[in-house]
Design an enzyme around this catalytic site. Structure first.
Site, PDB file in Angstrom:
ATOM      1  N   THR A 127      57.309   5.218 -26.592  1.00 38.44           N
ATOM      2  CA  THR A 127      57.622   4.286 -27.679  1.00 38.44           C
ATOM      3  C   THR A 127      59.080   4.410 -28.111  1.00 38.44           C
ATOM      4  O   THR A 127      59.707   5.469 -27.959  1.00 38.44           O
ATOM      5  CB  THR A 127      56.725   4.578 -28.897  1.00 38.44           C
ATOM      6  OG1 THR A 127      57.167   3.837 -30.041  1.00 38.44           O
ATOM      7  CG2 THR A 127      56.757   6.052 -29.270  1.00 38.44           C
ATOM      8  N   TYR A 170      53.307  10.385 -35.909  1.00 38.67           N
ATOM      9  CA  TYR A 170      53.198   9.572 -34.695  1.00 38.67           C
ATOM     10  C   TYR A 170      54.443   9.707 -33.826  1.00 38.67           C
ATOM     11  O   TYR A 170      54.351   9.894 -32.612  1.00 38.67           O
ATOM     12  CB  TYR A 170      52.981   8.103 -35.070  1.00 38.67           C
ATOM     13  CG  TYR A 170      53.057   7.161 -33.888  1.00 38.67           C
ATOM     14  CD1 TYR A 170      51.996   7.047 -33.006  1.00 38.67           C
ATOM     15  CD2 TYR A 170      54.194   6.379 -33.663  1.00 38.67           C
ATOM     16  CE1 TYR A 170      52.069   6.192 -31.907  1.00 38.67           C
ATOM     17  CE2 TYR A 170      54.275   5.529 -32.581  1.00 38.67           C
ATOM     18  CZ  TYR A 170      53.206   5.439 -31.705  1.00 38.67           C
ATOM     19  OH  TYR A 170      53.284   4.601 -30.626  1.00 38.67           O
TER      20      TYR A 170
END
Length: 350
Positions: A127, A170
């Site tokens: 990501t 995250y």
């Protein structure tokens, strides 16, 4: 063509399902490993099984189950790893589970491949959050969108040379997994490649407020429901159609000997950069009515601007032109209208 299966963890999810459809359509056997925890993914699985009844094998299991994951990988000839905890907000509520899924689950898979010792490639879905909130960059506001002052960033986007800076549980868990995947290439010779994704959108996306926001915006707009923007809506993202993303994953696998041990930014690039307000204005044009928008506080770790510098991926993976975001969003609107049996507004149906 080898009869050994290709393992896709999270293969019933949005990007995974599109990849599985591509691989099965090319004649490969595909083994989907998925816990089916995300709402709507059962529909993706049924769709795949209906389209490719002879090519699809499904294992209903969690990547935290090291024994079952190892067994699933035992005879695979390639692995695409999408299974993950995917939301910043969820990681803030339960950081321990976020760690267990994103770090421990990835390590389980890497260990299974290391112990095999036969050079099975792993392509990992990372990501852009590994670069943090980019708070050190200066921006100007132009045409309802933040634009970087730095001329190189404005022209090309954020490159892989950008220092890693993990924010939120995250960001830490995906970033740590990203680094484990790269290090297993360095330390153990496992042929791995990392794709650090910007915002991917397209068919089979079950968008929510926390993840899959392009589809979420469209679903709310098509159903006449209000949309909440966190922050001021001027934040910019480069959005990429899932078909273009899948092509990058396939090419990373096919060229693994040339790209092993490398990480690439994968996104729409400067040509597909759009602010949230600009995107919603386009959606309003598509559906022929205004979109009801409200605003709330910025969320943890949110970036005011992220546009991927995609030049390295394009060169190394041989990628062609990307689908323009306006056409891609229109295609997604049509698919969502059909999937949800909504009346097609004129702009969407065209």
């Amino acid at each position: 063509m080898s009869d050994a299966p290709i393992l896709v963890t999270g293969g019933a999810g949005f990007i995974g399902a599109n990849l599985v459809d591509r691989l099965a359509g090319e004649g490969h056997r595909v083994r989907i490993y998925d816990a089916l925890t995300r709402p709507g993914v059962e529909g993706n699985l049924r769709w795949l099984q209906d389209r490719h009844p002879e090519a699809i094998e499904f294992i209903h299991a969690d990547i935290r189950d090291a024994a079952r994951l190892s067994a699933a990988a035992a005879d695979a000839r390639a692995v695409f790893h999408y299974a993950a905890q995917v939301a910043v907000t969820t990681s803030m509520v339960d950081p321990v589970e976020d760690f267990q899924i994103n770090i421990q689950g990835t390590l389980n898979l890497l260990e299974a491949l290391r112990k095999r010792g036969d050079g099975i490639p792993l392509i990992f879905a990372s990501t852009n959050k590994v670069y943090g909130d980019l708070a050190d960059l200066d921006f100007t506001l132009e045409d309802e969108a933040y634009q970087p002052v730095d001329p190189d960033v404005r022209a090309n986007g954020i490159s892989e040379a950008r220092p890693l800076d993990f924010h939120t549980p995250y960001g830490v868990s995906k970033g740590s997994a990203d680094q484990y995947v790269l290090d297993y290439a360095r330390s153990f010779g496992v042929p791995t490649c990392v794709l650090r994704m910007s915002c991917i959108y397209g068919r089979r996306q079950m968008g929510t407020e926390d993840q899959g926001w392009v589809a979420h915006f469209l679903i709310r707009a098509l159903e006449g429901e209000p949309i909440t923007l966190y922050g001021d809506g001027y934040q910019v993202r480069d959005i990429l159609d899932v078909g273009d993303a899948v092509e990058a994953y396939v090419q990373a696998w096919r060229r693994i000997d040339q790209v092993k041990g490398r990480a690439f930014n994968l996104g729409g690039g400067t040509g597909n950069a759009v602010s949230l307000r600009q995107l919603l204005a386009h959606m309003a044009t598509l559906i022929g009515r205004e979109v009801d928008i409200s605003y709330s506080d910025w969320r943890a770790g949110d970036q005011r601007y992220f546009v991927a510098d995609t030049r390295a991926a394009e060169e190394a993976l041989g990628l062609g032109a990307k689908l323009d975001w306006r056409e891609g969003v229109a295609r997604l609107a049509r698919w969502l209208s059909e999937e949800r049996r909504l009346n097609l507004p004129v702009g969407v149906a065209a």
